[in-house]
Design a protein around this motif. Structure first.
Motif, PDB file in Angstrom:
ATOM      1  N   ARG A  67      42.948  42.075  38.872  1.00 38.23           N
ATOM      2  CA  ARG A  67      44.183  42.441  39.567  1.00 38.23           C
ATOM      3  C   ARG A  67      45.331  42.532  38.551  1.00 38.23           C
ATOM      4  O   ARG A  67      46.048  43.511  38.493  1.00 38.23           O
ATOM      5  N   SER A  68      45.493  41.501  37.735  1.00 38.94           N
ATOM      6  CA  SER A  68      46.503  41.545  36.667  1.00 38.94           C
ATOM      7  C   SER A  68      45.813  42.101  35.435  1.00 38.94           C
ATOM      8  O   SER A  68      45.116  41.370  34.733  1.00 38.94           O
ATOM      9  N   VAL A  69      46.021  43.399  35.188  1.00 34.47           N
ATOM     10  CA  VAL A  69      45.242  44.075  34.131  1.00 34.47           C
ATOM     11  C   VAL A  69      45.506  43.474  32.751  1.00 34.47           C
ATOM     12  O   VAL A  69      44.629  43.455  31.887  1.00 34.47           O
ATOM     13  N   GLU A  70      46.717  42.922  32.559  1.00 35.36           N
ATOM     14  CA  GLU A  70      47.042  42.378  31.225  1.00 35.36           C
ATOM     15  C   GLU A  70      46.137  41.205  30.848  1.00 35.36           C
ATOM     16  O   GLU A  70      45.830  40.988  29.685  1.00 35.36           O
ATOM     17  N   LYS A  71      45.641  40.484  31.865  1.00 32.90           N
ATOM     18  CA  LYS A  71      44.728  39.372  31.569  1.00 32.90           C
ATOM     19  C   LYS A  71      43.364  39.922  31.130  1.00 32.90           C
ATOM     20  O   LYS A  71      42.723  39.379  30.238  1.00 32.90           O
ATOM     21  N   ALA A  72      42.939  41.011  31.767  1.00 31.29           N
ATOM     22  CA  ALA A  72      41.669  41.653  31.372  1.00 31.29           C
ATOM     23  C   ALA A  72      41.802  42.195  29.947  1.00 31.29           C
ATOM     24  O   ALA A  72      40.869  42.106  29.143  1.00 31.29           O
ATOM     25  N   GLY A 132      39.644  31.774  34.100  1.00 29.86           N
ATOM     26  CA  GLY A 132      38.903  30.892  33.189  1.00 29.86           C
ATOM     27  C   GLY A 132      37.405  31.159  33.209  1.00 29.86           C
ATOM     28  O   GLY A 132      36.773  31.301  32.147  1.00 29.86           O
ATOM     29  N   ALA A 133      36.814  31.267  34.399  1.00 31.79           N
ATOM     30  CA  ALA A 133      35.367  31.462  34.498  1.00 31.79           C
ATOM     31  C   ALA A 133      34.982  32.857  33.992  1.00 31.79           C
ATOM     32  O   ALA A 133      34.023  33.010  33.234  1.00 31.79           O
ATOM     33  N   ALA A 134      35.760  33.873  34.383  1.00 33.37           N
ATOM     34  CA  ALA A 134      35.457  35.255  33.975  1.00 33.37           C
ATOM     35  C   ALA A 134      35.524  35.406  32.455  1.00 33.37           C
ATOM     36  O   ALA A 134      34.696  36.093  31.851  1.00 33.37           O
TER      37      ALA A 134
HETATM   38  P1  NDP Z   1      40.998  31.126  37.981  1.00 34.74           P
HETATM   39  O1  NDP Z   1      42.029  30.599  38.908  1.00 34.74           O
HETATM   40  O2  NDP Z   1      41.110  30.854  36.520  1.00 34.74           O
HETATM   41  O3  NDP Z   1      40.893  32.734  38.159  1.00 34.74           O
HETATM   42  C1  NDP Z   1      40.954  33.331  39.421  1.00 34.74           C
HETATM   43  C2  NDP Z   1      40.612  34.818  39.324  1.00 34.74           C
HETATM   44  O4  NDP Z   1      40.585  35.349  40.648  1.00 34.74           O
HETATM   45  C3  NDP Z   1      41.619  35.659  38.535  1.00 34.74           C
HETATM   46  O5  NDP Z   1      40.963  36.725  37.915  1.00 34.74           O
HETATM   47  C4  NDP Z   1      42.537  36.171  39.657  1.00 34.74           C
HETATM   48  O6  NDP Z   1      43.216  37.383  39.347  1.00 34.74           O
HETATM   49  C5  NDP Z   1      41.534  36.436  40.740  1.00 34.74           C
HETATM   50  N1  NDP Z   1      42.174  36.456  42.058  1.00 34.74           N
HETATM   51  C6  NDP Z   1      42.640  35.382  42.761  1.00 34.74           C
HETATM   52  N2  NDP Z   1      43.170  35.798  43.931  1.00 34.74           N
HETATM   53  C7  NDP Z   1      43.018  37.161  43.960  1.00 34.74           C
HETATM   54  C8  NDP Z   1      43.348  38.155  44.924  1.00 34.74           C
HETATM   55  N3  NDP Z   1      43.932  37.844  46.094  1.00 34.74           N
HETATM   56  N4  NDP Z   1      43.036  39.445  44.643  1.00 34.74           N
HETATM   57  C9  NDP Z   1      42.448  39.783  43.471  1.00 34.74           C
HETATM   58  N5  NDP Z   1      42.103  38.874  42.529  1.00 34.74           N
HETATM   59  C10 NDP Z   1      42.383  37.572  42.769  1.00 34.74           C
HETATM   60  O7  NDP Z   1      39.597  30.567  38.573  1.00 34.74           O
HETATM   61  P2  NDP Z   1      38.240  30.279  37.781  1.00 34.74           P
HETATM   62  O8  NDP Z   1      38.036  31.393  36.823  1.00 34.74           O
HETATM   63  O9  NDP Z   1      38.214  28.895  37.279  1.00 34.74           O
HETATM   64  O10 NDP Z   1      37.130  30.350  38.954  1.00 34.74           O
HETATM   65  C11 NDP Z   1      36.765  31.583  39.561  1.00 34.74           C
HETATM   66  C12 NDP Z   1      35.624  31.343  40.549  1.00 34.74           C
HETATM   67  O11 NDP Z   1      34.434  30.918  39.896  1.00 34.74           O
HETATM   68  C13 NDP Z   1      35.946  30.265  41.583  1.00 34.74           C
HETATM   69  O12 NDP Z   1      35.592  30.774  42.834  1.00 34.74           O
HETATM   70  C14 NDP Z   1      35.040  29.104  41.212  1.00 34.74           C
HETATM   71  O13 NDP Z   1      34.632  28.394  42.359  1.00 34.74           O
HETATM   72  C15 NDP Z   1      33.852  29.816  40.585  1.00 34.74           C
HETATM   73  N6  NDP Z   1      33.110  28.955  39.622  1.00 34.74           N
HETATM   74  C16 NDP Z   1      31.794  28.622  39.897  1.00 34.74           C
HETATM   75  C17 NDP Z   1      31.065  27.811  39.036  1.00 34.74           C
HETATM   76  C18 NDP Z   1      29.609  27.459  39.376  1.00 34.74           C
HETATM   77  O14 NDP Z   1      29.072  26.494  38.791  1.00 34.74           O
HETATM   78  N7  NDP Z   1      28.955  28.196  40.218  1.00 34.74           N
HETATM   79  C19 NDP Z   1      31.666  27.279  37.787  1.00 34.74           C
HETATM   80  C20 NDP Z   1      33.032  27.725  37.573  1.00 34.74           C
HETATM   81  C21 NDP Z   1      33.727  28.528  38.473  1.00 34.74           C
HETATM   82  P3  NDP Z   1      44.699  37.347  38.673  1.00 34.74           P
HETATM   83  O15 NDP Z   1      44.451  37.054  37.209  1.00 34.74           O
HETATM   84  O16 NDP Z   1      45.225  38.707  38.917  1.00 34.74           O
HETATM   85  O17 NDP Z   1      45.463  36.260  39.362  1.00 34.74           O
END
Ligand code: NDP
Length: 289
Positions: free
Chosen positions: A155-160, A133-135
């Motif tokens: 990690r999951s390229v399809e999401k990218a 979501g954040a990315a």
């Molecule tokens: P999501 O759960 O939506 O996304 C998580 C991401 O992390 C996905 O890309 C996921 O990859 C990846 N990921 C998780 N575990 C692994 C792993 N073991 N190896 C490789 N990749 C991994 O989270 P959000 O996008 O909502 O949040 C992401 C970060 O941003 C959080 O740490 C959050 O705290 C931070 N954040 C900070 C804010 C601020 O105000 N500073 C505001 C919003 C968020 P995959 O798709 O493959 O699962």
């Protein structure tokens, strides 16, 4: 602070909300600017629509929205800002005739945080780690503010791939390039800005990082980690070890609040006051830099 018959109420909707820093941000700014307002967290377990309608009926002037409602809340709004619409997520509601208008100050806050550190997006080549979501929102932000190329690694390229398709279509140019995380060696051999937007490295797993290899960090002149707990992530350490500058995400949190405050109260928060609030936030989190 004195609460009286004219006190404006603002709040945060989410679940959970017990550990939020937002009341500290808003109540500190309000006290310094003599704004007669109070900010409270509202745990909303379900019935989001009823909560938003109820807030409007009660005269609540503005709200923040956090996990898990940033997308779902869009269905409860009367209108939304263009950037928020393209991102598909809203974290700030501003009272208008008949309901609320939605904004995404997470992203404009990130932009302002980066500006405060002198980090540029326009015409830059940028690497985003993650496609959650954040990315996804960061990808929109980078394209919106004129990045030349954005390599989005997940990690999951399809999401990218899905995020890239969506952003490229919305912006009408091939700005985003999707890649699998393990293919980082295929990135151009030049210095770039990298935004760490995965949840890897969050406390208590603060020793973790998605890429360990020094050769990746040699390509990074600046690393911005959205994580702020801990305040010196493994990602930041690796960027610094290879000579780059690295920042954590606490200023993003500060500025998303500052921008919401400005919308609600139609004021400009000075940089001096923003710095004071930042000091209070660091104190709350026991962070030194
Ligand atoms: P999501 O759960 O939506 O996304 C998580 C991401 O992390 C996905 O890309 C996921 O990859 C990846 N990921 C998780 N575990 C692994 C792993 N073991 N190896 C490789 N990749 C991994 O989270 P959000 O996008 O909502 O949040 C992401 C970060 O941003 C959080 O740490 C959050 O705290 C931070 N954040 C900070 C804010 C601020 O105000 N500073 C505001 C919003 C968020 P995959 O798709 O493959 O699962």
């Amino acid at each position: 602070m004195e609460i009286n018959g004219k006190t404006k109420l603002m709040g945060l909707i989410g679940n959970p909300v017990e550990h939020t820093m937002s009341p500290v941000i808003h109540n500190t700014i309000a006290a310094h600017m003599n704004e007669n307002m109070a900010y409270l967290p509202f745990p909303v377990k379900d019935n989001l629509n009823t909560a938003v309608k109820g807030a409007y009926a009660l005269g609540v002037q503005g709200m923040n929205v956090t996990v898990p409602y940033k997308s779902e809340v869009m269905e409860c709004l009367t209108e939304a800002d263009e950037l928020a619409k393209s991102i598909g997520a809203v974290n700030t509601l501003v009272r208008v005739e008949g309901g609320y208008r939605g904004y995404n100050t997470d992203m404009t806050g990130l932009y302002r945080a980066m500006q405060s550190y002198g980090i540029k997006i326009e015409k830059e080549k940028i690497v985003i780690l993650g496609a959650g979501g954040a990315a996804r929102a960061v990808a929109f932000l980078c394209a919106y503010y004129g990045a030349e190329k954005v390599y989005i690694l997940n990690r999951s390229v399809e999401k990218a791939q899905a995020v890239s398709e969506e952003v490229n279509k919305a912006m009408g140019r091939e700005c985003l390039v999707p890649m699998a995380l393990e293919d980082y060696e295929l990135l151009p051999e030049e210095k770039m800005l990298c935004i760490q937007a995965t949840s890897v490295g969050l406390s208590p797993k603060e020793h973790e990082v998605v890429i360990e290899d020094d050769s990746f960090y040699r390509r990074i002149h600046t690393g911005y980690d959205l994580i702020y707990r801990p305040s010196n992530t493994r990602f930041m350490q690796l960027v610094k070890e290879q000579g780059g500058n690295a920042y954590h995400g606490l200023k993003m949190l500060l500025y998303q609040g500052v921008e919401a405050f400005e919308f609600w109260n139609q004021v400009k928060v000075s940089e001096e006051l923003a710095d004071k609030v930042y000091e209070v936030m660091k104190g709350e989190m026991h962070i030194e830099e």
